[in-house]
Write a protein that holds these residues in place. Structure first.
Motif, short mmCIF file in Angstrom:
data_model
loop_
_atom_site.label_atom_id
_atom_site.label_comp_id
_atom_site.label_asym_id
_atom_site.label_seq_id
_atom_site.Cartn_x
_atom_site.Cartn_y
_atom_site.Cartn_z
N VAL A 16 41.12 -12.81 55.65
CA VAL A 16 40.79 -13.35 54.16
C VAL A 16 41.74 -12.51 53.36
CG1 VAL A 16 39.01 -13.60 52.53
CG2 VAL A 16 38.45 -13.74 54.74
N THR A 17 42.57 -13.08 52.66
CA THR A 17 43.49 -12.32 51.91
C THR A 17 42.56 -12.19 50.29
OG1 THR A 17 45.37 -13.32 52.60
CG2 THR A 17 45.65 -12.42 50.40
N LEU A 18 42.59 -10.93 50.09
CA LEU A 18 41.87 -10.52 48.90
C LEU A 18 42.85 -10.27 47.56
CD1 LEU A 18 39.43 -7.87 50.23
CD2 LEU A 18 38.90 -10.22 49.72
N ILE A 19 43.96 -9.80 47.87
CA ILE A 19 45.04 -9.62 47.01
C ILE A 19 46.24 -9.80 47.79
CG2 ILE A 19 46.57 -8.15 45.35
CD1 ILE A 19 43.92 -6.36 45.07
N PRO A 20 47.05 -10.98 47.41
CA PRO A 20 48.38 -11.57 48.04
C PRO A 20 49.20 -10.38 48.46
CG PRO A 20 47.58 -13.27 46.45
CD PRO A 20 46.77 -11.91 46.21
N LYS A 21 49.68 -10.39 49.61
CA LYS A 21 50.55 -9.32 50.24
C LYS A 21 50.10 -7.79 50.10
CE LYS A 21 54.59 -12.66 49.80
NZ LYS A 21 55.87 -12.72 49.22
N LEU A 22 48.99 -7.57 49.69
CA LEU A 22 48.44 -6.26 49.57
C LEU A 22 47.22 -5.68 50.22
CD1 LEU A 22 49.59 -3.62 48.32
CD2 LEU A 22 48.04 -4.35 46.24
N SER A 29 34.30 -11.11 65.69
CA SER A 29 32.99 -10.94 66.34
C SER A 29 32.62 -9.50 66.67
CB SER A 29 32.85 -11.79 67.61
OG SER A 29 33.99 -11.20 68.44
N HIS A 30 33.50 -8.43 66.65
CA HIS A 30 33.22 -7.09 66.88
C HIS A 30 33.08 -6.39 65.84
CE1 HIS A 30 33.15 -7.71 71.07
NE2 HIS A 30 34.22 -8.29 70.96
N GLY A 31 33.48 -6.72 64.32
CA GLY A 31 33.04 -6.13 63.23
C GLY A 31 34.16 -6.40 62.03
N TRP A 32 34.61 -5.58 61.32
CA TRP A 32 35.49 -5.95 60.05
C TRP A 32 36.24 -4.82 59.87
CZ3 TRP A 32 35.39 -2.37 56.67
CH2 TRP A 32 34.28 -1.41 56.45
N SER A 33 37.55 -4.94 59.14
CA SER A 33 38.19 -3.91 58.91
C SER A 33 39.21 -4.37 57.62
CB SER A 33 39.34 -3.56 59.85
OG SER A 33 40.13 -4.68 60.31
N VAL A 34 39.76 -3.30 56.72
CA VAL A 34 40.25 -3.63 55.81
C VAL A 34 41.85 -3.22 55.70
CG1 VAL A 34 40.33 -3.40 52.98
CG2 VAL A 34 38.36 -3.58 54.08
N THR A 35 42.79 -3.99 55.49
CA THR A 35 44.24 -3.47 55.62
C THR A 35 44.57 -3.46 54.15
OG1 THR A 35 44.44 -4.51 57.88
CG2 THR A 35 46.49 -3.66 56.45
N ILE A 36 45.16 -2.24 53.83
CA ILE A 36 45.94 -2.09 52.40
C ILE A 36 47.33 -1.64 52.66
CG2 ILE A 36 45.73 -0.52 50.53
CD1 ILE A 36 42.92 0.00 51.38
N GLY A 37 48.44 -2.47 51.91
CA GLY A 37 49.61 -2.00 51.89
C GLY A 37 50.23 -3.36 52.38
N PRO A 38 51.76 -3.35 52.21
CA PRO A 38 52.63 -4.58 52.66
C PRO A 38 52.74 -4.51 54.26
CG PRO A 38 53.77 -2.67 51.54
CD PRO A 38 52.49 -2.27 51.75
N ARG A 39 53.52 -5.61 54.70
CA ARG A 39 53.27 -5.63 56.10
C ARG A 39 53.92 -4.73 56.94
NH1 ARG A 39 54.89 -11.65 58.53
NH2 ARG A 39 52.66 -11.89 57.57
N ARG A 40 54.94 -4.13 56.19
CA ARG A 40 55.80 -2.99 57.05
C ARG A 40 55.16 -1.65 57.12
NH1 ARG A 40 60.20 -4.25 59.42
NH2 ARG A 40 61.33 -6.29 58.89
N ARG A 51 40.61 5.15 61.08
CA ARG A 51 41.75 4.87 60.02
C ARG A 51 43.04 4.77 60.67
NH1 ARG A 51 40.35 9.27 55.47
NH2 ARG A 51 38.05 8.35 55.21
N THR A 52 43.88 3.64 60.59
CA THR A 52 45.13 3.54 61.49
C THR A 52 46.19 3.38 60.34
OG1 THR A 52 44.09 2.68 63.09
CG2 THR A 52 46.39 2.26 63.14
N ALA A 53 47.23 4.17 60.45
CA ALA A 53 48.40 3.83 59.79
C ALA A 53 49.70 3.47 60.47
CB ALA A 53 48.87 5.28 58.88
N SER A 54 50.18 2.36 59.89
CA SER A 54 51.34 1.80 60.84
C SER A 54 52.50 1.81 59.73
CB SER A 54 50.99 0.55 61.13
OG SER A 54 49.93 0.62 62.00
N VAL A 55 53.64 1.84 60.34
CA VAL A 55 54.96 1.87 59.56
C VAL A 55 56.08 1.05 60.68
CG1 VAL A 55 56.87 2.92 58.57
CG2 VAL A 55 54.86 3.82 58.25
#
Length: 70
Positions: A16-22, A29-40, A51-55
């Motif tokens: 579910v997109t809360l703020i487009p591209k951000l 089925s196993h829970g939830w997570s929130v992703t903050i930041g652009p795709r890259r 917490r997972t940081a990806s670049v």
């Protein structure tokens, strides 16, 4: 074939997109997570405190670091 092999697990996932591209909320089925930041370059906060940081780097390389809340 045993009875354990015949069972097919069912998984559910929706993004579910809360703020487009951000900001995105991931529901599954196993829970939830929130992703903050652009795709890259983004940070993901999981329901159990991980917490997972990806670049994404040029050439198809990915740097990823994961940590748990203490």
């Amino acid at each position: 074939m045993t009875s354990e092999e015949a069972v097919m697990p069912v998984h559910y996932h929706q993004r579910v997109t809360l703020i487009p591209k951000l900001v995105h909320l991931h529901l599954g089925s196993h829970g939830w997570s929130v992703t903050i930041g652009p795709r890259r370059a983004h940070i993901t906060l999981h329901k159990h405190g991980r917490r997972t940081a990806s670049v994404r780097l040029p050439g198809g390389l990915v740097w990823r670091r994961s940590s748990r809340r203490r």
